[in-house]
Design an enzyme around this catalytic site. Structure first.
Site, short mmCIF file in Angstrom:
data_model
loop_
_atom_site.label_atom_id
_atom_site.label_comp_id
_atom_site.label_asym_id
_atom_site.label_seq_id
_atom_site.Cartn_x
_atom_site.Cartn_y
_atom_site.Cartn_z
N ASP A 1 0.77 -1.27 -0.15
CA ASP A 1 0.03 -0.12 -0.04
C ASP A 1 0.69 1.27 -0.03
OD1 ASP A 1 -2.31 1.42 -0.06
OD2 ASP A 1 -2.31 1.55 2.30
N CYS B 1 -21.39 -2.94 -6.24
CA CYS B 1 -20.96 -3.68 -7.49
C CYS B 1 -21.59 -4.98 -7.39
CB CYS B 1 -19.55 -3.87 -7.23
SG CYS B 1 -18.67 -4.87 -8.42
#
Length: 377
Positions: free
Chosen positions: A134, A247
């Protein structure tokens, strides 16, 4: 050593230590990503949390000399929690996004990558390795897409067939020539639900995000949240899951086997008024193990005030008045002033007028004046 045989061993080992998916990519440059990042930079869409050097983000060999491959890993996290407490009048609750449930994923993935590194070095002692999660230079999503972990979706997430987009990503640069995985076909098709329902219009088009408008970004800033976004924050105190929850590829996707990410309902859906009371020490003791705590208590407490306004929680008016008069942080005083203007009460108006006489911070004064103007309309 037969690299292909060792790659098979490495895949088996990865699964044995709890890595849900592993893929391999060539450590060649990312020219398409470079162009996208340049456009993001030119348009002012970047968050500012990223590595600023675009060359480092797109040229793996700048990070590890003679790099030949990148190993990409994915670990699934849950999308549902058991026994979620209800938010009710006098006991309103905020919500941490799913990516902050349980243990900080940076810690978990770094540990898994360290185990992979150790396994590799036992078998190939002269291998050179560099892992990141990240906050590293490389784009986790670009690597995962190339390594066949999933496809890069319109909501700027990697979607996997097995776990949807509810996965954490990490990668390892290596000098070993692993066989590359096959990238997946994009399965978003004509669907644009994520673009259509984004609360702030941060998703400009499929795969392009204006981070400056993204609620997930805004909840992590340390300054005043711009007026136009405050009503859209809702009760989110860290992150935003909207583009994931709508989604279709995430429908029915819930994995609870990673115990490290099992949410504590009282922590991920905390009572808002007690949250505002935390000191730096008590906040760290309570929330320090969660990824959502990385910016400290100040953004979280500011967001808690906005969430109380979302609920029109009039029981919080005394707390807003107390913060306006006593909190040393201008952002908290300014947010409290806005809150009092939104909830409109005689005691709030009196507090705003009184504070205006003594407030020295220009931003807070502006918020007080706007709040008083709202009360006059």
């Amino acid at each position: 050593m037969n690299v292909r045989d060792f790659q098979t061993q490495l895949i088996h080992y990865a699964h044995s230590i709890g890595i849900d998916k592993i893929g391999f990519a060539r450590a060649t440059p990312f020219p398409d990503l470079k162009q996208r990042l340049l456009v993001q930079q030119q348009l002012g869409f970047a968050s500012g949390f990223e590595e600023p050097d675009i060359e480092k983000r797109t040229e793996p060999e700048l990070l590890l000399e003679h790099a030949q491959s990148i190993i990409s890993i994915a670990i699934a996290y849950p999308s549902k929690m058991k026994d979620a407490p209800q938010s009710k009048r006098g006991a309103r609750r905020g919500i941490f996004a799913r990516a902050s449930w349980g243990m900080d994923y940076h810690t978990v993935l770094r540990e898994k990558l360290a185990q992979l590194e150790a396994f590799i070095l036992i078998h190939v002692p002269d291998a050179k390795l560099k892992s990141m999660v990240d906050t590293g230079e490389l784009s986790d999503r670009a690597v995962a897409e190339r390594a066949g972990i999933g496809w890069s979706a319109k909501n700027c997430s990697i979607i996997t067939p097995e776990f949807g987009s509810y996965v954490y990503l990490g990668e390892m640069l290596t000098t070993l020539p692993f066989e590359p995985s096959v990238p997946m076909e994009d399965e978003c098709g004509d669907c644009r639900l994520c673009l259509d329902v984004c609360p702030t219009g941060a998703l400009i088009e499929g795969g392009q995000l204006n981070a400056q408008r993204c609620i997930a970004f805004l909840t992590q800033t340390k300054t005043m949240i711009p007026q136009e976004f405050r009503a859209k924050i809702g009760n989110r105190i860290y992150g935003c899951d909207t583009c994931q929850t709508v989604c279709p590829k995430n429908k029915g996707k819930h994995t609870a086997h990673q115990q490290a990410f099992t949410p504590d309902p009282e922590l991920v859906k905390p009572l808002l008024l007690p949250l505002v009371e935390h000191t730096n020490r008590t906040f760290k003791e309570t929330y320090g193990h969660m990824s959502g705590a990385w910016r400290g208590k100040n953004p979280i407490q500011r967001n808690a005030l906005i969430a109380l306004v979302h609920f029109k929680e009039r029981e919080a008016i005394p707390k807003f008045i107390s913060i306006l008069h006593e909190d040393p942080r201008p952002v908290m005083r300014g947010t409290a002033a806005w809150a009092l203007g939104e909830l409109e009460s005689d005691e709030g108006t009196s507090a705003l007028k009184l504070r205006l006489e003594n407030e020295e911070d220009a931003t807070v004064r502006s918020e007080i004046q706007l709040a008083l103007t709202k009360g006059e309309n």
